[in-house]
Scaffold this motif. Sequence first.
Motif, short mmCIF file in Angstrom:
data_model
loop_
_atom_site.label_atom_id
_atom_site.label_comp_id
_atom_site.label_asym_id
_atom_site.label_seq_id
_atom_site.Cartn_x
_atom_site.Cartn_y
_atom_site.Cartn_z
N ALA A 82 7.59 7.85 20.94
CA ALA A 82 6.74 8.98 20.55
C ALA A 82 7.55 10.00 19.75
CB ALA A 82 6.13 9.62 21.79
N ASP A 83 8.81 10.22 20.16
CA ASP A 83 9.65 11.18 19.44
C ASP A 83 9.93 10.71 18.03
OD1 ASP A 83 9.73 12.79 21.66
OD2 ASP A 83 11.65 12.02 22.39
N ALA A 84 10.23 9.42 17.87
CA ALA A 84 10.50 8.89 16.54
C ALA A 84 9.26 8.93 15.67
CB ALA A 84 11.02 7.45 16.64
N SER A 85 8.11 8.63 16.27
CA SER A 85 6.85 8.68 15.52
C SER A 85 6.56 10.09 15.06
CB SER A 85 5.71 8.15 16.39
OG SER A 85 4.48 8.22 15.71
N HIS A 86 6.80 11.06 15.93
CA HIS A 86 6.56 12.46 15.56
C HIS A 86 7.53 12.90 14.47
CE1 HIS A 86 5.40 16.65 16.03
NE2 HIS A 86 6.68 16.97 16.14
N ALA A 87 8.81 12.51 14.61
CA ALA A 87 9.82 12.89 13.62
C ALA A 87 9.53 12.27 12.25
CB ALA A 87 11.21 12.48 14.10
N SER A 88 9.02 11.05 12.24
CA SER A 88 8.74 10.38 10.97
C SER A 88 7.62 11.08 10.20
CB SER A 88 8.37 8.92 11.21
OG SER A 88 7.15 8.81 11.91
N GLN A 89 6.74 11.78 10.90
CA GLN A 89 5.65 12.47 10.24
C GLN A 89 6.13 13.67 9.43
OE1 GLN A 89 2.75 13.42 13.26
NE2 GLN A 89 2.38 11.27 13.78
N ASP A 90 7.32 14.17 9.74
CA ASP A 90 7.85 15.32 9.03
C ASP A 90 8.60 14.93 7.75
OD1 ASP A 90 6.87 16.99 11.00
OD2 ASP A 90 8.71 16.90 12.20
N VAL A 91 8.78 13.63 7.54
CA VAL A 91 9.52 13.15 6.37
C VAL A 91 8.56 13.01 5.19
CG1 VAL A 91 10.89 11.24 5.44
CG2 VAL A 91 11.16 11.94 7.84
N TYR A 92 9.04 13.44 4.01
CA TYR A 92 8.23 13.29 2.80
C TYR A 92 7.90 11.82 2.59
CZ TYR A 92 7.15 12.82 -2.17
OH TYR A 92 6.55 12.49 -3.36
N PRO A 93 6.61 11.45 2.54
CA PRO A 93 6.25 10.03 2.51
C PRO A 93 6.37 9.38 1.14
CG PRO A 93 4.28 11.38 2.48
CD PRO A 93 5.44 12.33 2.63
N GLU A 118 0.82 -1.22 0.00
CA GLU A 118 0.00 0.00 0.00
C GLU A 118 0.85 1.26 0.00
OE1 GLU A 118 -2.63 -0.36 3.35
OE2 GLU A 118 -4.12 -1.46 2.16
N ASN A 119 1.91 1.27 0.79
CA ASN A 119 2.76 2.46 0.88
C ASN A 119 4.22 2.06 1.02
OD1 ASN A 119 0.70 4.70 1.03
ND2 ASN A 119 0.06 3.53 2.82
N LEU A 120 5.08 2.93 0.52
CA LEU A 120 6.53 2.70 0.59
C LEU A 120 7.20 4.00 1.00
CD1 LEU A 120 9.11 1.03 -0.07
CD2 LEU A 120 8.93 1.91 -2.41
N TYR A 121 8.00 3.92 2.06
CA TYR A 121 8.69 5.11 2.58
C TYR A 121 10.19 4.86 2.63
CZ TYR A 121 3.94 5.63 4.47
OH TYR A 121 2.59 5.69 4.63
N TYR A 122 10.96 5.95 2.55
CA TYR A 122 12.40 5.86 2.77
C TYR A 122 12.78 6.82 3.89
CZ TYR A 122 17.36 6.72 2.50
OH TYR A 122 18.68 6.88 2.84
#
Length: 287
Positions: free
Chosen positions: A217-228, A201-205
């Motif tokens: 929680a910090d890693a989850s928040h930081a991952s949201q700022d990455v272009y998906p 369904e989705n692929l991220y780098y």
Amino acid sequence: MMSLRTLARSAPRALSRASSAFTRSQVAGRTIQSTRTSAFLRPQQASAFSTTVFRRTAAADIEEELSAKLASEIQFEEEVKATQDQPASIKDYLENGPFQIKDVPGKEDVVLTRTYGSEKITVTFSIADLQNMEQDVFDEDAALGDEEAEGKEAEQDGAEGEEDLAEEPSVPCRLNVVVEKPGKGALAVEAVAQDGAIVVENLYYYQDAKLAHAATADASHASQDVYPGPPFGSLDEDLQILMERYLEERGITTALAVFVPDYMDMKEQKEYLAWLNNVKSFVDTAA
């Protein structure tokens, strides 16, 4: 297809919940009536001692009834477990598959890990998918409460018979796949295993492999700022095919798609049985 265990359990639970709802409504009516009567007679009561004894007795009766109900449910689950053999797909995959499994009792998530050259590959799935599926089935059945709907459903079941059950889709199992390379970050893949196939369904780098796991929680928040990246289905078709072959070489195969739903069903049954025993032990322990 939904497992026989799931079907066997969902039916009595649905009936039990429906019965419980009816019983609660009756009890509620009796409670209101009892409360009004007690309030009316309260001026004639000499003391509260007898009321306290009654409350203690009632509480003991409730605990005894609850314990008996839990014991009945435990017995039912044990009987279901005894009549079903472990699927061959589980035994074969655990013995011959490329992944090592980490299954912690009491936890919803199951983690598969392996190395492929210098790469570390992690596949995570959760029994929460099966629980949500059972809840959806119960909600749909509850919505068909009128007699007309039940009559139509019974007529369709009679006409289609067992062939219709054989065509019922299996539980969709969500897979989180992470492929890491030392110093190169990670690819994170969101996929679904269902009916012996895996659909990406989705692929991220992520340049930082920790963000692919988002364990904090910090890693989850930081991952949201990455272009998906774009939705996987919108990529060039050849690119999609090559990416699927890339994942197949790393163990994301049909064998995995067959193993995950069967293992998830088995684990959910084990966790539910353990939960029942823990709750019964708690209820039976003297205060």
